[in-house]
Scaffold this motif. Structure first.
Motif, short mmCIF file in Angstrom:
data_model
loop_
_atom_site.label_atom_id
_atom_site.label_comp_id
_atom_site.label_asym_id
_atom_site.label_seq_id
_atom_site.Cartn_x
_atom_site.Cartn_y
_atom_site.Cartn_z
N LEU A 1 -12.47 8.99 -7.56
CA LEU A 1 -13.61 7.51 -7.15
C LEU A 1 -12.98 7.27 -5.95
O LEU A 1 -13.60 5.90 -5.54
N LEU A 2 -11.95 7.52 -5.36
CA LEU A 2 -12.24 6.66 -3.53
C LEU A 2 -12.39 8.44 -2.73
O LEU A 2 -12.20 9.43 -3.15
N ASN A 3 -13.52 8.37 -1.49
CA ASN A 3 -12.86 9.12 -0.76
C ASN A 3 -12.57 9.17 -0.09
O ASN A 3 -11.71 8.50 0.52
N HIS A 4 -12.77 10.33 0.92
CA HIS A 4 -11.54 10.45 2.17
C HIS A 4 -11.47 9.25 3.43
O HIS A 4 -11.16 8.92 3.76
N LYS A 5 -13.29 8.84 3.74
CA LYS A 5 -12.86 7.41 4.47
C LYS A 5 -12.42 6.68 4.17
O LYS A 5 -11.32 5.49 4.30
N GLU A 6 -12.49 6.24 3.06
CA GLU A 6 -11.76 5.35 1.77
C GLU A 6 -10.42 5.35 2.11
O GLU A 6 -10.10 4.22 2.35
N VAL A 7 -10.00 6.42 1.68
CA VAL A 7 -8.38 6.72 1.46
C VAL A 7 -7.92 6.72 2.96
O VAL A 7 -6.54 6.05 3.32
N ALA A 8 -8.13 7.55 3.90
CA ALA A 8 -7.86 7.17 5.64
C ALA A 8 -8.19 5.77 5.75
O ALA A 8 -7.21 5.06 6.94
N ARG A 9 -9.34 4.73 5.86
CA ARG A 9 -8.85 4.08 5.96
C ARG A 9 -7.90 2.52 5.51
O ARG A 9 -7.60 1.32 6.08
N ALA A 10 -7.76 2.38 4.02
CA ALA A 10 -6.62 2.15 3.36
C ALA A 10 -5.50 3.08 4.38
O ALA A 10 -4.30 1.32 4.63
N PHE A 11 -4.96 3.47 4.91
CA PHE A 11 -3.63 3.88 5.18
C PHE A 11 -3.85 3.07 6.77
O PHE A 11 -3.09 2.38 7.53
N GLN A 12 -5.08 3.06 7.58
CA GLN A 12 -5.50 2.20 8.68
C GLN A 12 -4.95 0.71 8.12
O GLN A 12 -4.20 0.31 9.04
N MET A 13 -5.89 0.38 7.58
CA MET A 13 -5.23 -1.02 7.16
C MET A 13 -3.87 -1.23 6.63
O MET A 13 -3.31 -2.00 7.43
N LEU A 14 -3.31 -0.46 5.72
CA LEU A 14 -1.94 -1.19 5.77
C LEU A 14 -0.92 -1.21 6.71
O LEU A 14 -0.46 -2.02 7.16
N GLY A 15 -1.15 0.46 7.89
CA GLY A 15 -0.69 -0.10 9.00
C GLY A 15 -0.73 -1.04 9.92
O GLY A 15 -0.09 -1.49 10.69
N ARG A 16 -2.32 -1.46 10.21
CA ARG A 16 -2.65 -3.04 11.49
C ARG A 16 -1.82 -3.95 10.73
O ARG A 16 -1.00 -4.61 11.29
N LEU A 17 -1.97 -3.88 8.86
CA LEU A 17 -1.58 -5.48 8.62
C LEU A 17 -0.12 -5.04 8.01
O LEU A 17 -0.13 -6.66 8.69
N ALA A 18 0.32 -4.04 8.39
CA ALA A 18 1.59 -4.13 8.12
C ALA A 18 2.52 -4.78 9.73
O ALA A 18 3.75 -5.16 9.67
N LYS A 19 2.29 -4.30 10.59
CA LYS A 19 2.08 -4.75 12.38
C LYS A 19 2.02 -5.97 12.28
O LYS A 19 3.69 -5.98 13.10
N TRP A 20 1.30 -6.55 12.25
CA TRP A 20 1.93 -8.13 12.12
C TRP A 20 2.06 -9.08 10.54
O TRP A 20 2.01 -10.15 10.67
N GLU A 21 2.47 -8.16 9.56
CA GLU A 21 3.42 -9.23 8.58
C GLU A 21 4.38 -9.75 8.77
O GLU A 21 5.54 -9.30 9.36
N HIS A 22 4.54 -11.00 8.95
CA HIS A 22 5.63 -11.79 9.41
C HIS A 22 6.38 -12.20 8.62
O HIS A 22 7.45 -13.30 8.08
N GLN A 23 6.39 -12.03 6.37
CA GLN A 23 6.76 -12.24 5.53
C GLN A 23 8.11 -11.55 5.06
O GLN A 23 8.33 -11.14 4.55
N GLY A 24 8.46 -10.40 6.40
CA GLY A 24 9.34 -9.81 5.94
C GLY A 24 8.90 -8.78 5.57
O GLY A 24 7.38 -8.09 4.99
N PRO A 25 9.68 -7.42 5.39
CA PRO A 25 9.13 -6.07 4.92
C PRO A 25 8.47 -5.42 2.98
O PRO A 25 8.77 -6.32 2.38
N LEU A 26 7.54 -5.49 3.50
CA LEU A 26 6.99 -5.46 2.37
C LEU A 26 7.15 -3.67 1.71
O LEU A 26 7.41 -2.61 2.29
N TYR A 27 7.83 -3.65 0.83
CA TYR A 27 8.31 -2.51 0.15
C TYR A 27 7.30 -1.36 -0.85
O TYR A 27 6.92 -1.48 -1.68
N LEU A 28 6.07 -0.94 0.05
CA LEU A 28 5.37 -0.49 -0.48
C LEU A 28 5.57 0.82 -1.24
O LEU A 28 5.08 0.73 -2.52
#
Length: 142
Positions: A51-78
C-alpha cells in the motif's frame, strides 16, 4: 495515467490518485507524529506493505529525520510507535526484495541517520539494525 506517467501499479500499489497526494502530505508535515498519522492508513498490520511504495517509505523516513532535527518538545520515542516499527519492517522488506532504487535507499538511510543523531532511535535496536543492514545490502546489489 497521472502527470507522473506510468500505470497505477508502477506508481504505488494500485491506489490510483492517492500516490500523487501522499508525497506532498509527507513533505508538508510539521511534526514527526504527522508522518506516522499520514502513513498509518496505508499499512496493513497483517500483510500489505504494498500500500506504500518505495518513494513514500523513503520520504517518510526523510521527513521524520528532518522534523526530528527541529523538534523542540524533547525526545520522541519513535520505537514505541507500532506505526514506526511497521515502517521499519516495510523498509527492510523493500530492501530485501529489491523495491528500492539507489536514491530511495540513500534518502531512507539519511532519514534514519538523522533520527539516530537526534537520539530518536538508537543503534543496537534489532528492528533498526536489521533495517539498516538490509538497506546496506540492497545498495551493494545495485
Amino acid at each position: 495515467r497521472g502527470r507522473g506517467g506510468g500505470t497505477d501499479s508502477s506508481r504505488g500499489g494500485g491506489r490510483g490518485g492517492d500516490f500523487a497526494k501522499l508525497l506532498p502530505l509527507l513533505t508538508d508535515a510539521e511534526y514527526p507524529e504527522d508522518i506516522l498519522i499520514i502513513v498509518r492508513p496505508y499499512m496493513d498490520e497483517v500483510e500489505s506493505p504494498q500500500l506504500l511504495n518505495h518513494k513514500e517509505v523513503a520520504r517518510a523516513f526523510q521527513m521524520l529525520g528532518r522534523l526530528a532535527k527541529w523538534e523542540h518538545q524533547g525526545p520522541l520515542y519513535l520505537l514505541s510507535s507500532r506505526t514506526f516499527r511497521a515502517l521499519l519492517r516495510i523498509a527492510k522488506d523493500f530492501a530485501d526484495s529489491g523495491k528500492f532504487n539507489r536514491t530511495t535507499i540513500m534518502v531512507a538511510v539519511a532519514g534514519i541517520t538523522d533520527l539516530h543523531m537526534k537520539h530518536q532511535v538508537r543503534a543496537g535496536n534489532t528492528v533498526v539494525d536489521d533495517t539498516l543492514s538490509a538497506l546496506e545490502a540492497a545498495l551493494g546489489r545495485l
